[in-house]
Write a protein that holds these residues in place. Structure first.
Motif: not given
Length: 487
Positions: A282-286, A322-335, A370-379
């Motif tokens: 339900p939270l995809f892509p997060f 941490g969270g660098d890989d998770l951020y990249a996954f979501v960034a690519v999906l969001a693109a 939570t760092a990756y989620l923060t990064a995703t929403l900030v950027r």
């Protein structure tokens, strides 16, 4: 650690069976309708790559069908018993159950006849493999040996030496592997942090596809071919992730981590498409933790660059943890790109072996999440409405899954990936929650440190003395001023 008895060590092995390639047992390698032999003969049995011999006791085994990963099993081998026979019997039962109606038939269907190393019809695109490392020449050499043995016909290896304190990594690459200078490049990145190291590798990469792995893995010889082949079949694919299994289970910390899932994501192939969100997430892509892990991932280079690369204020080596890989996954999906998981792309991971390592890992997982989620929403603040809209269903789904986990007996029943289940200590759960609370703070600290370092950087790109990790910088290209490339 706790009052619960410590998990017993396990041997780690791999077992290959000559099994059927479909859930109904029909073998498509022969005449139509021919049924495979019910005994599924053993084609091969050996310890995990780089691991010790299998000894009597509990054994964790990867089960292959004609070379293709299909399942894991755990069995107890008594003195005088043949480990291959004991584990083969367990494997046949496990795979037969996977093929019954109403069970995970995808697992067996995914194990269709396959010969590793079979060349595709067209030559594959050139691939760049990036390995970021810091002061670990021993494990790095083991990883490089396995990478040099890949069956992919056209690839380069880029070793990114991240904030080195000694010349050990440089000497290993340029001296020990001097005969492979046409294949291996050394790149120095003085700014600490895994995401920055990965961005530096991405900037140096010549391949149309860029794969990333860690210095503490042993890659299966077919890893790179299996990880990169899906890109040729799907132009809209931006990322592929693969299977990560334990190379050793010799300490309680290693067994406990693997018992609770480790890094494995199962054996059923999965496609994540932002145009068709999966109903079970339900939270995809997060829900990036379900997509894969940074020790086994590849990106279409243009897609990763278009998505902005890795956020340099995330990852180990930064305050975010941490969270660098998770951020990249979501960034690519969001693109707008798709992401595929395949168990055919296998690496064996050397889990950290002490209790303190596990504590650090638990805290880092929470912080990285939570760092990756923060990064995703900030950027990408445009994603905030989507996250808020998905949150109620996501929380309900999480409560359901937690309740199901609570029903699991605390005595040794098989875990999801074949290991015995051991209760996850409450102290580690508390550390994960503390890490989750800290993650946004850590990310903010890392961004601030990055800005401070940028101010102390002298003209021409020479690193200053500020230290820390660059944060919030767009683009997948690393800052050339902080990296030295030696061919």
């Amino acid at each position: 650690m706790s009052s619960t008895p410590a998990p017993r060590p396990l041997s780690v092995a791999e077992l290959d069976l000559d099994g059927p390639d479909t859930p109904d047992g029909t073998d498509r390698t022969g005449p139509p309708g021919r049924t495979a032999r019910p005994d599924w003969p053993v084609l091969g049995f050996r310890p995990a790559p780089g691991g010790p011999p299998v000894v009597p006791g509990d054994v964790f085994a990867l089960v292959r069908l004609r070379g293709r990963p299909a399942a894991t099993v755990v069995g107890t081998v008594a003195d005088g018993e043949d480990p291959a026979t004991v584990l083969a019997d367990l494997a046949r039962r496990r795979l037969a159950e996977a093929g019954r109606p109403g069970t995970d038939a995808e697992r067996l269907a995914a194990a269709r006849t396959h010969v590793p190393g079979t060349p595709p019809a067209a030559p594959p695109a050139r691939v760049s493999v990036v390995v970021a490392t810091r002061e670990r020449p021993g494990p790095l050499a083991r990883a490089l040996d396995s990478l040099l043995a890949q069956d992919h016909p056209d690839f380069e290896l880029i070793v990114v030496d991240n904030a080195p304190r000694t010349p050990a990594t440089h000497e290993l690459v340029t001296r020990t592997y001097a005969e492979h200078a046409d294949r291996i490049r050394y790149v120095r990145e003085d700014t600490p942090g895994l995401a920055t190291a990965h961005n530096t590798g991405l900037a140096a990469a010549e391949g149309a596809v860029v794969a990333f792995t860690d210095d503490d893995v042993i890659a299966d010889p077919h890893w790179l071919s299996a990880l990169t082949a899906p890109f040729a079949a799907d132009p809209g694919l931006g990322c592929v992730t693969g299977l990560i299994l334990p190379a050793r289970l010799g300490t309680p910390a290693q067994v406990l981590l693997e018992s609770h899932g480790g890094f494995a994501k199962g054996f059923a192939p999965r496609l994540y498409d932002p145009a068709h969100p999966p109903a079970d997430e339900p939270l995809f892509p997060f829900t990036a933790g379900s997509f894969g892990s940074g020790a086994n991932m590849a990106f279409r280079a243009d897609a990763l660059r278009r998505a902005g690369g890795f956020d340099p204020a995330t990852g180990t080596g930064t305050a975010a943890r941490g969270g660098d890989d998770l951020y990249a996954f979501v960034a690519v999906l969001a693109a707008g790109f798709r992401l595929r998981y395949t168990s055919e792309a296998l690496v064996w991971h050397h889990h950290r072996d002490t209790w303190q390592d596990l504590r650090n890992q638990a805290y880092g997982y929470g912080a990285g999440l939570t760092a990756y989620l923060t990064a995703t929403l900030v950027r990408s603040p445009r994603l905030l409405p989507a996250l808020l809209a998905r949150l109620p269903r996501g929380l309900a789904h999480a409560r359901t899954m937690t309740a199901r986990r609570g029903e699991t007996p605390e005595t040794g029943v098989p875990g999801e990936h074949g290991t015995q289940h051991h209760p996850w200590p409450a102290s580690l759960s508390r550390l994960e929650r503390r890490g989750m609370l800290y993650g946004p703070i850590g990310y903010a600290k890392a961004r601030a440190q990055g800005r401070a370092q940028a101010r102390t950087r002298v003209p021409g790109g020479t690193p200053g003395q500020g230290g820390g990790q660059g944060g919030g910088q767009g683009g997948g290209q690393a800052r050339r001023g902080s990296a030295a490339v030696i061919r």
